[in-house]
Enzyme design. Sequence first.
Site, short mmCIF file in Angstrom:
data_model
loop_
_atom_site.label_atom_id
_atom_site.label_comp_id
_atom_site.label_asym_id
_atom_site.label_seq_id
_atom_site.Cartn_x
_atom_site.Cartn_y
_atom_site.Cartn_z
NE ARG A 1 -22.20 -45.03 5.75
CZ ARG A 1 -21.96 -46.33 5.65
NH1 ARG A 1 -20.81 -46.81 6.06
NH2 ARG A 1 -22.85 -47.15 5.10
NE ARG B 1 -13.92 -46.99 5.91
CZ ARG B 1 -13.63 -46.26 6.99
NH1 ARG B 1 -14.59 -45.73 7.72
NH2 ARG B 1 -12.36 -46.09 7.37
CG HIS C 1 -17.98 -62.33 10.93
ND1 HIS C 1 -17.67 -61.02 11.24
CD2 HIS C 1 -18.52 -62.88 12.04
CE1 HIS C 1 -18.03 -60.80 12.50
NE2 HIS C 1 -18.54 -61.90 13.00
CG ASP D 1 -27.58 -58.17 4.66
OD1 ASP D 1 -28.46 -58.90 5.13
OD2 ASP D 1 -26.69 -57.63 5.38
CG ASP E 1 -20.43 -59.09 10.26
OD1 ASP E 1 -19.99 -58.59 11.32
OD2 ASP E 1 -19.86 -59.00 9.15
C1 GRF Z 1 -10.28 -61.85 9.49
O1 GRF Z 1 -10.52 -62.73 10.56
C2 GRF Z 1 -11.57 -61.36 8.92
O2 GRF Z 1 -12.60 -62.31 8.93
C3 GRF Z 1 -11.91 -60.25 9.88
O3 GRF Z 1 -10.69 -59.60 10.14
C4 GRF Z 1 -9.64 -60.56 9.97
C5 GRF Z 1 -8.70 -60.00 8.93
O4 GRF Z 1 -7.47 -60.60 9.08
N1 GRF Z 1 -12.87 -59.34 9.30
P1 GRF Z 1 -6.34 -60.35 7.95
O5 GRF Z 1 -6.29 -58.86 7.68
O6 GRF Z 1 -6.76 -61.13 6.74
O7 GRF Z 1 -5.10 -60.90 8.57
#
Ligand code: GRF
Length: 195
Positions: A63, A89, A107, A139, A143
């Site tokens: 990583r 990731r 999110h 951070d 999330d």
């Molecule tokens: C979004 O809802 C984002 O918040 C979450 O995964 C989704 C990605 O959708 N982490 P896309 O790839 O933008 O269609």
Amino acid sequence: LKVVVLISGGGSNLRSLLEQAEHADFPARIVAVGADREATGLFHAQDFRVPTFTVPYGSFDSREEWGAALVTQLAGWSADLIVLSGMMRLLPQNVLDAFAPRIINTHPAYLPEFPGAHAVRDAIAAGAAQTGASVIVVDSGVDSGPVLARERVAIDPGMGEDALHDRIKTVERRLLAQVIRDIATGAIRLEEYQA
Ligand code: GRF
């Protein structure tokens, strides 16, 4: 404000941001789009003539080595802000050390409710009547960073995951663009979130 967007998947929220960033009054420029794999969403950037790059996670032994390669790429674009938009990731500490708090993430839940990679499915499984969309400062947690913007999204009885996720994404796209505007204008000062 120079913005680099990172994705892992289809990039529908990225496409919306690219469309909004084309408006003359949008105070930020998406200078590059990167992915941790050969993400299908990179074609959206190509459609908007925005340079793309991949730092394939699988090409590195750890990583940290992946993170170091990502830091090099991001520094190369002189990014003022890094936007995670469907980037699935966790960023290793060397990326956070180099760029936090100038990393934000969108999110599909009303954080701190339903963190993690299955937020939409989890909200339905919990029988919740509402969930939401959030934009946070990234951070070292999952999330867990400070919330910059969030908005409630209703869950209709019997609503499926895809339908709910599409409803949430509509809100994410608006919140994300507004937060980037606010960062560009100084209405949001990310330096206040320096750990
Ligand atoms: C979004 O809802 C984002 O918040 C979450 O995964 C989704 C990605 O959708 N982490 P896309 O790839 O933008 O269609």
